[in-house]
Design an enzyme around this catalytic site. Structure first.
Site, PDB file in Angstrom:
ATOM      1  N   ILE A  52       0.725  -1.144  -0.197  1.00 22.70           N
ATOM      2  CA  ILE A  52       0.048  -0.153   0.172  1.00 22.70           C
ATOM      3  C   ILE A  52       0.722   1.214   0.012  1.00 22.70           C
ATOM      4  O   ILE A  52       0.440   2.307  -0.561  1.00 22.70           O
ATOM      5  CB  ILE A  52      -0.860   0.162   1.289  1.00 22.70           C
ATOM      6  CG1 ILE A  52      -2.301   1.350   1.141  1.00 22.70           C
ATOM      7  CG2 ILE A  52      -0.259  -0.052   2.498  1.00 22.70           C
ATOM      8  CD1 ILE A  52      -2.841   0.993  -0.290  1.00 22.70           C
TER       9      ILE A  52
ATOM     10  N   GLY B  35      -5.662  -7.003   0.727  1.00 17.55           N
ATOM     11  CA  GLY B  35      -6.108  -5.926   1.557  1.00 17.55           C
ATOM     12  C   GLY B  35      -5.354  -4.698   1.612  1.00 17.55           C
ATOM     13  O   GLY B  35      -4.804  -4.477   0.543  1.00 17.55           O
ATOM     14  N   GLU B  36      -5.321  -3.900   2.606  1.00 18.02           N
ATOM     15  CA  GLU B  36      -4.411  -2.642   2.867  1.00 18.02           C
ATOM     16  C   GLU B  36      -5.026  -1.678   2.048  1.00 18.02           C
ATOM     17  O   GLU B  36      -4.415  -0.567   2.267  1.00 18.02           O
ATOM     18  CB  GLU B  36      -3.024  -3.088   2.515  1.00 18.02           C
ATOM     19  CG  GLU B  36      -2.191  -4.202   3.104  1.00 18.02           C
ATOM     20  CD  GLU B  36      -0.497  -4.209   2.645  1.00 18.02           C
ATOM     21  OE1 GLU B  36      -0.472  -3.408   1.879  1.00 18.02           O
ATOM     22  OE2 GLU B  36       0.052  -5.211   3.168  1.00 18.02           O
ATOM     23  N   GLY B  37      -5.788  -1.944   1.289  1.00 22.32           N
ATOM     24  CA  GLY B  37      -6.541  -0.762   0.430  1.00 22.32           C
ATOM     25  C   GLY B  37      -5.597  -0.860  -1.054  1.00 22.32           C
ATOM     26  O   GLY B  37      -5.811  -0.039  -1.612  1.00 22.32           O
TER      27      GLY B  37
ATOM     28  N   GLU C 205      -7.246  -1.992   5.182  1.00 21.93           N
ATOM     29  CA  GLU C 205      -7.058  -2.543   6.444  1.00 21.93           C
ATOM     30  C   GLU C 205      -6.010  -3.532   6.809  1.00 21.93           C
ATOM     31  O   GLU C 205      -5.487  -3.929   5.624  1.00 21.93           O
ATOM     32  CB  GLU C 205      -8.594  -2.962   7.010  1.00 21.93           C
ATOM     33  CG  GLU C 205      -8.998  -3.910   6.065  1.00 21.93           C
ATOM     34  CD  GLU C 205      -8.295  -5.139   5.243  1.00 21.93           C
ATOM     35  OE1 GLU C 205      -7.597  -6.048   6.163  1.00 21.93           O
ATOM     36  OE2 GLU C 205      -8.013  -5.129   4.086  1.00 21.93           O
TER      37      GLU C 205
END
Lengths: 314, 314
Positions: B85, B281-283, B143
């Site tokens: 990210i 995830g992580e965006g 997240e």
């Protein structure tokens, strides 16, 4: 491609701070790119976008919703910076160049015989080949040519067989679509050569031949290529018909809304990076897809390894 | 959204030098963005990426391939700039901030009762809401939280019904997948409230509640949001369950490889911009999708009209 660089990239990928495979296709893209560039930890800093324009004799058959004059008008728009491809090239940090190929001398109507002579197709191919900047690290080829979805449909029909290759292009109605289908069939009947380069000459256009030349030329410099939509893929198909490995340095940038593009990609074994309903040409979908490849390479080359970050590897 | 700006953008779109609709979904995106920003010819210059991290009591049930300590280790990696990210935020020109929510105090195991008390979920929601920069012009929420695909699956099961919401997450084996399914069923049995915010508290996590708060807070500032994958979409689902218009300022950034993400997007009526097999995830997927939205807005606001360019409109 360089097996050492590719293996080095693959090894690095396995050490990055993410679950194995969690970046999906971005991981494959980065490793593929690393192999072609010969660097296990590459960067993309010099993309090139080449837009080729040509006119088509087959427009006399009423195959486009736009008049043939739009080709030269759009070339002026490219040069003035007003087209979609200008915005997307700038956004990708790419150098864009436009090559208008004999716009005042359209190709011959391919329903009456070959669109181009051998000398003409070779000249157009060479224009594309030499337009590639040896210092570029990524290439997108795009086109402008009123009538060229008909040309691309004829190429696909000749090389892949079957019917239904014609589509709506810039927006023809049902009658226009029927004319395109009929013109494709007439073009195939008038041009029996089914070799890749024979089909390129007989049913292509100067901008289509130039794209094929640029795609082939990029490979000579180990510059990866992002293919654009229906017309660009038809140009690539002519190379593929000559050599099944000719497109190993290419990825498909996007799935065009032009109906038969998916069939063409399937025949080439290519899976598009984007599917956003574009059907503009110019290289627009591929130029947008530069961002995906840049993102993939940014992750690959910029991320910390588990060891560097002190993260448990699961 | 601002109907005047949206109509102005739609009018401008019809005049740009391309066949009608030829930029496909990019056209819809630009008009949607213009409406939310209240400008017919907007620019995207200040994207924000917010990453929230939380720990989950349910990890005690063996639902993840990674130990819970990885959450805090990855937060350190985010802060040091080493995660995916970080690379994708930098590449998008986005300001990224990380909020670790009480990592040393995991939520309760939701198979035994609510994961969070009302006070806890409100505090996490408020952290997200206030983390939004009022000057941003685009938001991505991401997240990190070992165990949170189980939480997201439980949210989806509670709000949408059915089974099969659990997936492989960071890479559990068949036994782990069976444990996740069982844990989801136990969580639903232990927590009867089926309101959106009730489910968020009972089956969510602090990072999930913070994402919901950030998504809702962005709307108050008319900041469009690009949703990320399975966990982020589950957070959004809790808002949607309270108000069917709550996500009108959101687009789905990508389709995650986490199996049930498509079902969740279908329930929300959202069509993802990208489908590249990411499941990190992580965006990360949404941050990459910033490029698509930026490309759409660059074309919309930068292209010449037919009149400006002297091109025949067909």
């Amino acid at each position: 491609p360089d097996a050492t660089a590719r293996d080095g990239a693959s090894d690095r990928n396995g050490q990055l701070t993410k679950p194995p495979g969690a970046l999906g296709r971005l991981e494959d893209l980065a490793i593929w790119y690393a192999g072609w560039r010969g660097e296990a930890r590459p960067r993309i800093t010099a993309p090139q976008v080449l837009v080729f324009a040509g006119n088509h004799g087959v427009t006399a058959r009423g195959v486009s919703a736009f008049p043939a004059e739009v080709t030269v008008q759009m070339v002026a728009n490219f040069k003035a910076g007003g087209a979609a491809i200008n915005q997307l090239s700038d956004f990708a940090g790419a150098k864009m160049a436009v090559h208008a190929l004999d716009l005042d001398r359209p190709t011959a109507d391919f329903t009456q015989g070959p669109a181009m002579s051998e000398a003409e197709v070779c000249a157009a191919f060479a224009t594309g080949w030499t337009a590639v900047d040896a210092e570029a690290d990524l290439l997108v080829t795009g086109e402008m040519g009123i009538g060229n979805t008909t040309s691309a449909a004829a190429i696909a029909a000749a090389l892949l067989g079957g019917t239904g290759w014609a589509g709506r292009g810039t927006g023809v109605d049902d009658a226009g679509l029927a004319r395109k289908e009929a013109v494709v069939a007439e073009g195939l009947a008038a041009n029996p050569d089914r070799s890749g380069l024979g089909v390129l000459a007989a049913l292509g256009g100067r901008e289509v031949a130039a794209m094929a030349g640029a795609i082939a030329g990029a490979r000579a410099h180990r510059i990866p290529v992002i293919l654009d939509g229906f017309i660009c893929t038809a140009a690539a198909l002519c190379l593929f018909a000559e050599d099944k490995t000719a497109l190993d340095h290419c990825v498909a940038g996007h799935l065009s809304a032009e109906g038969a593009h998916q069939r063409m990609l399937n025949a080439l074994g290519l899976d598009p990076l984007l599917s956003l309903g574009l059907r503009l040409g110019e290289g627009s979908g591929a130029a947008l897809a530069i961002q995906v490849l840049k993102g993939a390479v940014a992750c690959h080359s910029g991320m910390a390894t588990f060891a560097e970050a002190g993260v448990a590897a699961g």
